[in-house]
Scaffold this motif. Structure first.
Motif, PDB file in Angstrom:
ATOM      1  N   SER A 118      -4.444   7.368   2.587  1.00  0.00           N
ATOM      2  CA  SER A 118      -3.728   8.779   2.649  1.00  0.00           C
ATOM      3  C   SER A 118      -4.759   9.793   2.259  1.00  0.00           C
ATOM      4  O   SER A 118      -5.536   9.405   1.597  1.00  0.00           O
ATOM      5  CB  SER A 118      -2.638   8.827   1.361  1.00  0.00           C
ATOM      6  OG  SER A 118      -2.266  10.210   1.032  1.00  0.00           O
ATOM      7  N   THR A 145      -8.535   7.244   5.996  1.00  0.00           N
ATOM      8  CA  THR A 145      -7.373   8.114   6.793  1.00  0.00           C
ATOM      9  C   THR A 145      -8.102   9.139   7.466  1.00  0.00           C
ATOM     10  O   THR A 145      -7.642   9.206   8.855  1.00  0.00           O
ATOM     11  CB  THR A 145      -6.512   8.601   5.618  1.00  0.00           C
ATOM     12  OG1 THR A 145      -6.237   7.830   4.594  1.00  0.00           O
ATOM     13  CG2 THR A 145      -5.174   9.164   6.194  1.00  0.00           C
ATOM     14  N   THR A 185       1.957  10.031   2.131  1.00  0.00           N
ATOM     15  CA  THR A 185       1.712  10.999   0.956  1.00  0.00           C
ATOM     16  C   THR A 185       0.919  10.197   0.228  1.00  0.00           C
ATOM     17  O   THR A 185       0.278  10.422  -0.981  1.00  0.00           O
ATOM     18  CB  THR A 185       3.137  11.381   0.398  1.00  0.00           C
ATOM     19  OG1 THR A 185       3.812  10.037   0.220  1.00  0.00           O
ATOM     20  CG2 THR A 185       3.663  12.397   1.214  1.00  0.00           C
ATOM     21  N   LEU A 191       1.710  17.330   3.179  1.00  0.00           N
ATOM     22  CA  LEU A 191       1.079  16.185   3.830  1.00  0.00           C
ATOM     23  C   LEU A 191       1.211  16.820   5.292  1.00  0.00           C
ATOM     24  O   LEU A 191       0.305  16.617   6.159  1.00  0.00           O
ATOM     25  CB  LEU A 191       2.077  14.869   3.826  1.00  0.00           C
ATOM     26  CG  LEU A 191       1.693  13.883   4.983  1.00  0.00           C
ATOM     27  CD1 LEU A 191       0.290  13.464   4.894  1.00  0.00           C
ATOM     28  CD2 LEU A 191       2.774  12.763   4.928  1.00  0.00           C
TER      29      LEU A 191
END
Lengths: 331, 331
Positions: free
Chosen positions: B221, B231, B146, B268
């Motif tokens: 993230s 990411t 997250t 997420l």
């Protein structure tokens, strides 16, 4: 980054296609172009004034722009005498070729001796910051695509030109070498180091007047396994208020990825919007830009109409129809 | 990239915290560590054998690893005589510091004269390919968070060690400098040029046995405006079969971004899974790893239990509870 007026160097281009960079610059920014310079055997012609280096210098040309690509994207040895003469006559040189001006000793020497600059636009020339994620003033519009090379640059350039025609405040923000050569500045995003990608896009689209729009050139696609990280950085660095969804309907698989089919425009809208709203909860998908170059006119118009009804958004091919409805969708 | 056994260089570390890189290497890979070397005034101690360079060389040490960070991350001038002695005694040197070994003339000279290698692990040493998106054999597990710094590296390292303890086939795949120093190889993803990010992750996790698992260290993230592109490249280059969702429940805002609160674990899961399934439709979110370091034991256990019930996935803090249930969730 570098200044107009430009002299467009077509070299010994074997055909018009080899000079498509020059053509793109002239199409989009004719007011920046003083003329073209061609060598013996050049088969490309933009239909504009031919200038010698002397004539170009007298006309106040600031930058010679290499608008030709030969095999391998290298700098031709037979170009050198003209390029050196340009440097000696007070011009800078800009190039988007893979092989770099700065790696050619004779050009480096001539540039140093004459106090000129060699602009390799594929290479970042700025130490970009890490992105801060802070809200900026002004408005931003980003083109996102179901795939690479579906018309994102064309769309944002056309929207910027339409805004200016209407007397509205607008800037095209290039993120690839063709756009940078057209505009004279920008971020070569695919060459930026990972940690600084989003920061470079923030740097490119700073605070501005509340009624000013940045039109950010898109790159890659969230659905393209090779380049999706670059697209992600554009979305989070650009903090768009408006997304234009771009698509090419005849493509059978993702560019360069024969194992992947294209997503639907619905899929693109859903995921791009969700990611954009992380940094800008007000972001909306406002219009759809379709590249119908591989369809005939009736098929294209029928397709555009179908998409418009299905998606509930203005849907146009800006190449066939202009960008008026795309711009109106912003306001 | 570089070889064990290691001699961990603690320099003149003012306290244990300054030597936490060395501590991490020893914690995760004690079998690779022959001993430590400390200078006068060093206040850090891993509680392992102190070796001189001579003793280390006699013990067959292959690489001196700089496990200390001083202010500014620079290479101390007062370290130089030891580092040069190590090179002269046949050792390579590895460093994750911002300032590079290769920029220190005296070290470069000593390395050349002795045929040794200086490994700056923050800098890519490979010309990575553009990602192909092709399906590879073997299985891959990726930690997504997250936020940044929520325990992704710890989680994948702990899962890899648990797999090996059970005699299962497994490799930890580092994507940051600490992981690279522990493992002796990997990709410093945040320093890779944009176009090659996903390709570097493909390169890091090649074809393997059908029952082999790669545990890919996560970075950034999807919800972090500064690093989400990195990411994204991990998700599309890694083509994970399994995602581990990582979270730190006490954090009030995103790391370094005071204007952003953290997303929920549900958010997420939804978005990471959707993006991962573009390249691997079979990808599943299999378990949740929570970093409860800022909670007391009863509060932590209560929280883990609540998340497990709400999300319907095994939920553990691998630091408190080990990685057994995370590994079992894969099989």
């Amino acid at each position: 980054m570098f200044e107009a007026p430009y002299l467009l160097f077509l070299g010994d281009a074997p055909d018009g296609l080899a000079a498509k960079m020059a053509q793109g610059i002239y199409d989009w920014r004719p007011e920046a172009v003083a003329g073209q310079i061609r060598m013996e055997g050049c088969n490309a012609d933009l239909g504009i004034k031919d200038l010698s280096i002397k004539e170009a210098a007298a006309a106040g040309v600031k930058t010679l722009v290499i608008g030709v690509v030969n095999r391998g994207g290298v700098i031709g040895e037979n170009w050198k005498s003209i390029l050196v003469e340009a440097l000696e006559s007070g011009m800078d040189i800009a190039s988007g070729l893979h092989n770099l001006l700065r790696d050619e000793d004779d050009l480096v020497k001539a540039a140093q001796e004459n106090g000129r600059t060699l602009h390799d636009v594929r290479i970042p020339s700025v130490q970009y910051p890490i992105a801060s994620g802070k809200k900026r003033t002004g408005k931003r519009c980003l083109a996102v695509g179901t795939d690479c090379s579906v018309g994102k640059m064309y769309t944002t350039l056309a929207m910027d030109r339409e805004m200016k025609k209407r007397g509205l405040k607008s800037t095209f923000r290039p993120t690839g070498q063709t756009g940078i050569l057209i505009e004279g500045n920008g971020v070569p995003l695919d060459a930026v180091v990972a940690d600084f990608m989003a920061g470079s896009v923030e740097w490119l689209t700073p605070d501005n007047d509340p009624d000013h729009w940045d039109f950010i050139e898109g790159q890659g696609s969230l659905f393209h396994a090779s380049y999706s990280g670059v697209t992600m950085a554009l979305i989070h660095g650009g903090q768009p208020d408006a997304l234009i969804l771009c698509h090419e309907p005849t493509r059978e698989f993702m560019r360069g990825l024969p194992d992947y089919t294209l997503p639907s425009i619905e899929d693109l809208r859903e995921i791009a919007l969700k990611l954009a709203q992380i940094v800008n909860p007000e972001c909306k998908a406002v219009a759809i830009s379709i590249n119908t170059q591989h369809m005939d006119e009736p098929a294209a118009l029928k397709y555009l109409d179908e998409v418009e009804k299905k998606m509930g958004l203005p849907t146009v091919d800006p190449f066939r129809q202009g960008a008026a409805r795309l711009v109106e969708a912003l306001v």
